[in-house]
Design a protein around this motif. Structure first.
Motif, PDB file in Angstrom:
ATOM      1  N   ARG A 213      -8.120 -25.321   5.633  1.00 16.40           N
ATOM      2  CA  ARG A 213      -7.055 -25.895   6.492  1.00 16.40           C
ATOM      3  C   ARG A 213      -7.544 -26.070   7.921  1.00 16.40           C
ATOM      4  NH1 ARG A 213      -1.711 -25.822   5.303  1.00 16.40           N
ATOM      5  NH2 ARG A 213      -1.113 -25.203   7.398  1.00 16.40           N
ATOM      6  N   LEU A 214      -8.535 -25.270   8.310  1.00 14.84           N
ATOM      7  CA  LEU A 214      -9.109 -25.383   9.666  1.00 14.84           C
ATOM      8  C   LEU A 214     -10.235 -26.417   9.710  1.00 14.84           C
ATOM      9  CD1 LEU A 214      -9.293 -21.572  10.607  1.00 14.84           C
ATOM     10  CD2 LEU A 214      -7.537 -23.230  11.303  1.00 14.84           C
ATOM     11  N   GLY A 215     -10.535 -27.019   8.533  1.00 13.03           N
ATOM     12  CA  GLY A 215     -11.554 -28.079   8.518  1.00 13.03           C
ATOM     13  C   GLY A 215     -12.844 -27.698   7.834  1.00 13.03           C
ATOM     14  N   ALA A 216     -12.915 -26.461   7.319  1.00 14.08           N
ATOM     15  CA  ALA A 216     -14.161 -26.041   6.649  1.00 14.08           C
ATOM     16  C   ALA A 216     -14.312 -26.790   5.329  1.00 14.08           C
ATOM     17  CB  ALA A 216     -14.136 -24.541   6.392  1.00 14.08           C
ATOM     18  N   LYS A 217     -15.572 -26.883   4.852  1.00 15.41           N
ATOM     19  CA  LYS A 217     -15.844 -27.557   3.575  1.00 15.41           C
ATOM     20  C   LYS A 217     -16.361 -26.512   2.594  1.00 15.41           C
ATOM     21  CE  LYS A 217     -17.884 -31.852   1.839  1.00 15.41           C
ATOM     22  NZ  LYS A 217     -17.621 -31.298   0.501  1.00 15.41           N
ATOM     23  N   ILE A 218     -15.450 -26.028   1.732  1.00 15.66           N
ATOM     24  CA  ILE A 218     -15.781 -24.903   0.840  1.00 15.66           C
ATOM     25  C   ILE A 218     -15.310 -25.242  -0.569  1.00 15.66           C
ATOM     26  CG2 ILE A 218     -15.469 -22.422   0.404  1.00 15.66           C
ATOM     27  CD1 ILE A 218     -14.564 -22.179   3.373  1.00 15.66           C
ATOM     28  N   ASP A 219     -16.221 -25.033  -1.532  1.00 13.85           N
ATOM     29  CA  ASP A 219     -15.842 -25.142  -2.946  1.00 13.85           C
ATOM     30  C   ASP A 219     -15.980 -23.775  -3.579  1.00 13.85           C
ATOM     31  OD1 ASP A 219     -15.318 -27.971  -3.341  1.00 13.85           O
ATOM     32  OD2 ASP A 219     -17.410 -28.215  -2.708  1.00 13.85           O
ATOM     33  N   VAL A 220     -14.927 -23.342  -4.298  1.00 17.20           N
ATOM     34  CA  VAL A 220     -14.956 -22.024  -4.952  1.00 17.20           C
ATOM     35  C   VAL A 220     -14.965 -22.223  -6.459  1.00 17.20           C
ATOM     36  CG1 VAL A 220     -13.664 -19.898  -5.379  1.00 17.20           C
ATOM     37  CG2 VAL A 220     -13.784 -20.845  -3.054  1.00 17.20           C
ATOM     38  N   ILE A 221     -15.955 -21.638  -7.116  1.00 18.90           N
ATOM     39  CA  ILE A 221     -15.992 -21.641  -8.584  1.00 18.90           C
ATOM     40  C   ILE A 221     -16.142 -20.186  -9.023  1.00 18.90           C
ATOM     41  CG2 ILE A 221     -17.186 -22.536 -10.631  1.00 18.90           C
ATOM     42  CD1 ILE A 221     -18.491 -24.277  -7.881  1.00 18.90           C
ATOM     43  N   GLU A 222     -14.982 -19.620  -9.428  1.00 15.83           N
ATOM     44  CA  GLU A 222     -14.918 -18.198  -9.843  1.00 15.83           C
ATOM     45  C   GLU A 222     -15.483 -17.292  -8.740  1.00 15.83           C
ATOM     46  OE1 GLU A 222     -14.802 -19.170 -14.609  1.00 15.83           O
ATOM     47  OE2 GLU A 222     -16.519 -18.042 -13.821  1.00 15.83           O
ATOM     48  N   ARG A 223     -16.628 -16.643  -8.968  1.00 19.12           N
ATOM     49  CA  ARG A 223     -17.115 -15.702  -7.954  1.00 19.12           C
ATOM     50  C   ARG A 223     -18.167 -16.306  -7.029  1.00 19.12           C
ATOM     51  NH1 ARG A 223     -17.231  -9.466  -9.581  1.00 19.12           N
ATOM     52  NH2 ARG A 223     -15.347  -9.306 -10.835  1.00 19.12           N
ATOM     53  N   VAL A 224     -18.257 -17.656  -7.050  1.00 18.03           N
ATOM     54  CA  VAL A 224     -19.229 -18.319  -6.175  1.00 18.03           C
ATOM     55  C   VAL A 224     -18.487 -19.249  -5.224  1.00 18.03           C
ATOM     56  CG1 VAL A 224     -21.152 -19.967  -6.116  1.00 18.03           C
ATOM     57  CG2 VAL A 224     -21.102 -18.166  -7.862  1.00 18.03           C
TER      58      VAL A 224
END
Ligand code: EPZ
Length: 420
Positions: free
Chosen positions: A344-355
């Motif tokens: 929401r602050l603009g970061a680019k993050i992809d979460v796949i389970e524990r990664v």
């Protein structure tokens, strides 16, 4: 009453000096340990945290005489008159489970509510109960409560932990110090807070050896006297303020900290190109004036590996570092709740389970976000310091569990942060 928010206007470079608070994850087991003391226990460098207040209320409820003078907590458990604590109090802080071992060690009987899970995971306590049963404790579930009794008293035992659980290691130590005979803990947790607990117990007359290694041996003694001890500095709070310095490209002098406990974190800062200098025995100088890069891969491990508690803070920092950072969270099953809020602050993050895969973004922008847990909340504060514009963080009671006056500390080194 509507809970206040932390309101942060980002873009200010942090500069100055921060004195690091005592460790939350040490003061909690230490306060539990005072239940075993037949005499006055004096704990210095106790941080002012809601979790520490909850532990203080538990001691009061047990009939211990407790007082607090600034950062010194004094407990006299000689007149302890009770071994039951209201459900509401024990549920307020799930880590109160560490009182179970101490109360059993003192009274041989304890009725304790099953601790709930929390946002970062189910937080089961099977290892704790397995160990206590091997020490002669009978555990009966009774409507959400555990009725624990030791008909023949607590017996020393040889215990192999399936996983080096911090809380289970501490609970076993607390039950074992006045047990009959010798207890061996194999595959014990090696965290600095375990060592701190062993040092305090030994000051009170216990016989604990091997803390800090994977095998801890406890020879049961008749009783513990009181003792005086200084709580170790908080290594996670230290790492948090290192990230705050780094994300604002500032420079901070952190005092009253402990270099050795940060050894799993220093190599990551070196890889990022952030200058970190340790000197005297308790001072760390962080200078982040130079451009930094992603450290590559960060995998959380038990101590002395990279600490899971610092993962959210490094995720905030790496969201604005060039390159791609891969986080692998091996300790808790759902410790990425801060990722959607950082996005929401603009970061680019992809979460796949524990990664979690974090890609560089040129800038973060202020927004309304909420804390889901303690370190995730601190990660939002860290990111907000680098945002363009204003960030409002709600549910900040999570942050107050582990950070003493975070807005005063950050304001003192130049941040534009208010609680309102
Ligand atoms: C302590 O929690 C800390 N809390 C946590 O800090 C820290 O993240 C954690 O240790 C790991 O370092 C306190 O010291 C008060 P564990 P604890 O038992 O003792 C599983 C913070 O932000 N497990 O080492 O609860 C468990 O589910 C907090 O300050 C079982 O499966 O951690 C987890 O996956 C968050 N069965 C793993 O082990 C059990 O019986 C590590 O848990 C016990 C644990």
């Amino acid at each position: 009453m509507v809970e206040q928010k932390l309101v942060i206007e980002g873009g200010r470079r942090l500069q100055g000096e921060i004195q690091i608070q005592g460790a939350k994850n040490s003061v909690l087991p230490l306060l539990a340990a005072t239940v075993l003391c037949k005499g006055e226990a004096v704990l210095h460098n106790c941080p002012r945290l809601t979790d520490a207040d909850a532990a203080f209320r538990i001691l009061d409820c047990l009939g211990c005489k407790c007082s607090r003078e600034k950062s010194v907590i004094t407990v006299n458990a000689e007149q302890m008159s009770n071994n039951h604590v209201p459900d509401a109090l024990t549920r307020e802080m799930r880590s109160s489970i560490v009182f179970l071992g101490a109360i059993l060690g003192r009274c041989g009987h304890c009725r304790w509510s099953m601790p709930g899970g929390c946002q970062i995971g189910q937080r089961p306590i099977g290892f704790h109960l397995y160990a206590l049963k091997r020490m002669g404790v009978v555990v009966e579930n009774d409507g959400g409560f555990m009725d624990c009794t030791a008909p023949k008293g607590i017996q020393g035992a040889k215990i192999s932990l399936p996983f080096p659980s911090v809380g289970a290691t501490e609970n076993i130590m607390l039950a074992a110090v006045t047990a009959k005979g010798r207890t061996e803990i194999h595959n014990a947790a090696r965290e600095p807070e375990v060592v701190d607990l062993a040092e305090f117990l030994n000051k009170c007359g216990a016989k604990v050896t091997g803390a800090g290694g994977s095998t801890i041996v406890i020879e049961g003694v008749e009783k513990l006297s009181g003792g005086e001890h200084t709580v170790i500095p908080d290594r996670i709070v230290t790492a948090t303020y290192m990230c705050c310095a780094a994300i604002t490209r500032g420079e901070l002098l952190l005092t009253k900290t402990k270099h050795d406990d940060l050894s799993p974190v220093f190599p990551i800062f070196e890889k990022m190109g952030c200058s970190v200098y340790c000197f005297d025995k308790d001072r760390i100088y962080v200078n982040a004036r130079k451009a930094m890069v992603s450290p590559g891969k960060i995998v959380t491990h038990v101590h002395p590996g990279f600490p899971t508690d610092s993962q959210p803070l490094l995720m905030a920092l790496t969201s604005v570092l060039s390159g791609t950072t891969i986080f692998e969270e091996t300790i808790f099953e759902s410790r990425f709740n801060h990722a959607p809020e950082l996005i929401r602050l603009g970061a680019k993050i992809d979460v796949i389970e524990r990664v979690a895969i974090v890609e560089w973004v040129e800038r973060l922008s202020g927004a309304n976000v909420r804390a889901f847990d303690l370190r995730g909340g601190a990660a939002l504060v860290t990111a907000a310091l680098a945002c363009e514009g204003v960030t409002k963080i709600s549910e900040i009671h999570y942050i107050d569990r582990g950070y003493e006056a975070i807005e005063e500390v950050l304001r003192s080194v130049g941040a534009n942060i208010k609680r309102k």
